[in-house]
Design an enzyme around this catalytic site. Structure first.
Site, mmCIF file in Angstrom:
data_model
loop_
_atom_site.group_PDB
_atom_site.id
_atom_site.type_symbol
_atom_site.label_atom_id
_atom_site.label_comp_id
_atom_site.label_asym_id
_atom_site.label_seq_id
_atom_site.Cartn_x
_atom_site.Cartn_y
_atom_site.Cartn_z
ATOM 1 N N GLN A 74 0.839 -1.192 0.000
ATOM 2 C CA GLN A 74 0.000 0.000 0.000
ATOM 3 C C GLN A 74 0.882 1.253 0.000
ATOM 4 O O GLN A 74 2.052 1.199 -0.355
ATOM 5 C CB GLN A 74 -0.920 -0.046 1.231
ATOM 6 C CG GLN A 74 -1.866 -1.230 1.268
ATOM 7 C CD GLN A 74 -3.094 -1.037 0.383
ATOM 8 O OE1 GLN A 74 -3.491 0.073 0.073
ATOM 9 N NE2 GLN A 74 -3.702 -2.153 -0.034
ATOM 10 N N HIS A 78 8.527 8.372 1.309
ATOM 11 C CA HIS A 78 9.983 8.451 1.189
ATOM 12 C C HIS A 78 10.412 9.898 1.374
ATOM 13 O O HIS A 78 9.745 10.809 0.875
ATOM 14 C CB HIS A 78 10.458 7.976 -0.187
ATOM 15 C CG HIS A 78 10.116 6.564 -0.514
ATOM 16 N ND1 HIS A 78 10.450 5.506 0.313
ATOM 17 C CD2 HIS A 78 9.471 6.017 -1.574
ATOM 18 C CE1 HIS A 78 10.027 4.379 -0.239
ATOM 19 N NE2 HIS A 78 9.426 4.663 -1.372
ATOM 20 N N CYS A 169 1.356 1.786 4.788
ATOM 21 C CA CYS A 169 1.203 0.409 4.299
ATOM 22 C C CYS A 169 -0.206 -0.121 4.526
ATOM 23 O O CYS A 169 -0.423 -1.328 4.625
ATOM 24 C CB CYS A 169 2.255 -0.509 4.917
ATOM 25 S SG CYS A 169 3.936 0.052 4.588
#
Length: 213
Positions: A74, A78, A169
């Protein structure tokens, strides 16, 4: 060139999309004789949505771009201070299954953190690496023509607040952490090469070469 050799590239701080495109181009153009590569990179702030990613897990992206990715998993974040390691391996040649590679990457992070007495572990129900209940490393892969691309992202010394804008996620309320909580002077410049050495050890120390990006 000897097929077992792994080339390691340090890419520094880069926008996500050109590196993602380069990774796809590399994977599409490689053949049975292309050496495997490991890429170490930090990205400018970006949310990446996995292939099966659900829009509702992107809560309030604000000024941070959301980019669709073809990796598994998912949405994740970053940013600078996070070490991303892309693993471009010919799994057929190395006789590795996908699940084996996931386990190997998780163990790479566990072994790296153990060098700093950080007790980390994978979870059967949620890919990645955790310290207690807190997630310190995300993992997402894609396999094409028997070769892996994408990889892992280890939080080292970064601004974690953008993770609050998503369900990391796909898990609402997932608490994120980073190495800085235990190791004040940890940086990607220090941790990246250690990650590579731990991964190479788990691959039975194939010959490798650091090459200019």
């Amino acid at each position: 060139m000897y097929q077992d050799k792994i080339l390691v590239r340090h890419l520094g701080l880069q926008p996500y999309e050109p590196v993602s495109q380069a990774m796809h181009d590399f994977t599409d153009s490689r053949d049975d004789h292309t050496p495997d590569e490991i890429w170490l990179v930090e990205h400018h702030p970006v949310f990446t949505q996995g292939q099966a990613g659900k829009a509702e897990h992107v809560l309030v992206p604000g000024d941070i771009p959301v980019i669709q990715s073809d990796r598994g998993g998912q949405v994740t974040y970053h940013g600078p201070g996070q070490q991303v390691m892309y693993v471009l391996l010919n799994l057929k040649r190395r006789k590795l299954g996908v699940r084996e590679l996931v386990t190997l990457l998780e163990q790479t992070v566990v072994d790296t953190l153990a060098e700093y007495d950080i007790d980390a572990h994978p979870r059967a129900d949620a890919p990645g690496v955790y310290v207690g209940e807190m997630k310190i490393c995300s993992l997402g892969l894609r396999i094409r023509k028997g070769c892996s691309f994408h990889g892992l992202a280890l939080n080292i010394n970064m601004d974690l607040s953008p993770f609050l804008r998503i369900n990391p996620c796909g898990y609402a309320g997932m608490e994120m952490t980073q190495m800085r909580q235990w190791v004040e002077n940890a940086t990607p410049g220090i941790i990246g090469p250690l990650l590579v050495s731990k991964l190479l050890a788990l691959l039975n120390n194939p010959p490798h070469e650091y090459i200019p990006a």
